[in-house]
Design a protein around this motif. Sequence first.
Motif, mmCIF file in Angstrom:
data_model
loop_
_atom_site.group_PDB
_atom_site.id
_atom_site.type_symbol
_atom_site.label_atom_id
_atom_site.label_comp_id
_atom_site.label_asym_id
_atom_site.label_seq_id
_atom_site.Cartn_x
_atom_site.Cartn_y
_atom_site.Cartn_z
ATOM 1 N N UNK A 1 0.987 -1.011 -0.153
ATOM 2 C CA UNK A 1 0.020 -0.115 -0.182
ATOM 3 C C UNK A 1 0.837 1.309 0.284
ATOM 4 N N UNK A 2 0.504 2.327 -0.918
ATOM 5 C CA UNK A 2 1.380 3.341 -1.194
ATOM 6 C C UNK A 2 0.914 4.833 0.211
ATOM 7 N N UNK A 3 2.290 5.214 0.942
ATOM 8 C CA UNK A 3 0.966 5.817 1.615
ATOM 9 C C UNK A 3 2.352 7.398 1.284
ATOM 10 N N UNK A 4 1.531 8.692 1.488
ATOM 11 C CA UNK A 4 1.810 9.608 0.768
ATOM 12 C C UNK A 4 1.388 10.660 1.807
ATOM 13 N N UNK A 5 2.019 11.433 2.995
ATOM 14 C CA UNK A 5 1.258 12.139 3.453
ATOM 15 C C UNK A 5 2.194 13.544 3.748
ATOM 16 N N UNK A 6 1.631 14.516 3.367
ATOM 17 C CA UNK A 6 2.576 16.290 3.553
ATOM 18 C C UNK A 6 1.823 16.785 4.591
ATOM 19 N N UNK A 7 2.522 17.377 5.563
ATOM 20 C CA UNK A 7 2.064 18.323 6.945
ATOM 21 C C UNK A 7 3.150 19.288 6.723
ATOM 22 N N UNK A 8 1.940 20.500 7.098
ATOM 23 C CA UNK A 8 1.654 21.699 6.570
ATOM 24 C C UNK A 8 2.383 22.785 8.251
ATOM 25 N N UNK A 9 3.788 23.102 7.640
ATOM 26 C CA UNK A 9 4.268 23.473 9.331
ATOM 27 C C UNK A 9 4.412 24.696 9.139
ATOM 28 N N UNK A 119 6.581 28.487 5.517
ATOM 29 C CA UNK A 119 6.025 27.270 5.799
ATOM 30 C C UNK A 119 7.482 26.258 5.661
ATOM 31 N N UNK A 120 6.666 25.476 5.838
ATOM 32 C CA UNK A 120 7.704 24.112 5.225
ATOM 33 C C UNK A 120 7.054 23.307 4.729
ATOM 34 N N UNK A 121 6.529 22.097 3.590
ATOM 35 C CA UNK A 121 5.796 20.454 4.373
ATOM 36 C C UNK A 121 7.138 19.546 3.713
ATOM 37 N N UNK A 122 6.329 19.166 5.256
ATOM 38 C CA UNK A 122 7.042 18.209 5.934
ATOM 39 C C UNK A 122 5.928 17.103 4.867
ATOM 40 N N UNK A 123 7.246 16.246 4.441
ATOM 41 C CA UNK A 123 6.193 14.280 3.144
ATOM 42 C C UNK A 123 6.666 13.777 4.090
ATOM 43 N N UNK A 124 6.589 12.516 3.817
ATOM 44 C CA UNK A 124 6.504 10.954 4.512
ATOM 45 C C UNK A 124 5.263 10.128 3.529
ATOM 46 N N UNK A 125 6.683 9.895 2.017
ATOM 47 C CA UNK A 125 6.177 8.743 1.205
ATOM 48 C C UNK A 125 7.113 7.488 1.206
ATOM 49 N N UNK A 126 6.037 6.429 1.246
ATOM 50 C CA UNK A 126 6.284 4.556 1.534
ATOM 51 C C UNK A 126 5.407 3.871 0.983
#
Length: 171
Positions: A1-9, A119-126
């Motif tokens: 399963x692909x996971x893509x989670x962007x967090x706007x900080x 701002x900064x986008x912290x992205x986790x993808x996997x």
Amino acid sequence: MHLHVPLDLAGTPEAVAAMLADPAYVHAKVRASGALDQQVDVVAGEGGAFTVTTRRSLPTDQIPANVRGFVGSRLDVRQVEAWEGPAPDGSRRGTVVVEITGAPVRLTGTSSLTPAGDRTTLTYEGEVKAAIPLFAAAVEEAAGGAIRTALGAESAVAARWLEDHGSGVQP
């Protein structure tokens, strides 16, 4: 399963990276994930690189009952984030691995910090993989949901942290 989670900080990449490498922040975000117990290790590297390793035990109450039998009453989770030093624009790339001990579930992927104005986008993808015949998709979906929930809690902790400790943005 692909996971893509962007967090706007609300912070510069430098401020967000400093937060991610601060053991006090890491302890706070692990607690926010519902950890029953935890261990945190942050190691600085050359050129601004750093590695964050966490171990935590989580209750399995967020996992559907039909899948809980595969993982038991608690999840022992080990997460390693290895961040490279900053690029000239402050952006960073890294790798992330999340392993659930005692369950054949693993997330491997990338992490990134991308500047977006003040701002900064912290992205986790996997990819979340479960090595369980017949039930892999259900376990991957449950694990992906738990990871998204944990990252949502971490995002709230990060927002408070940057507000309290400085975002690096000039007024």
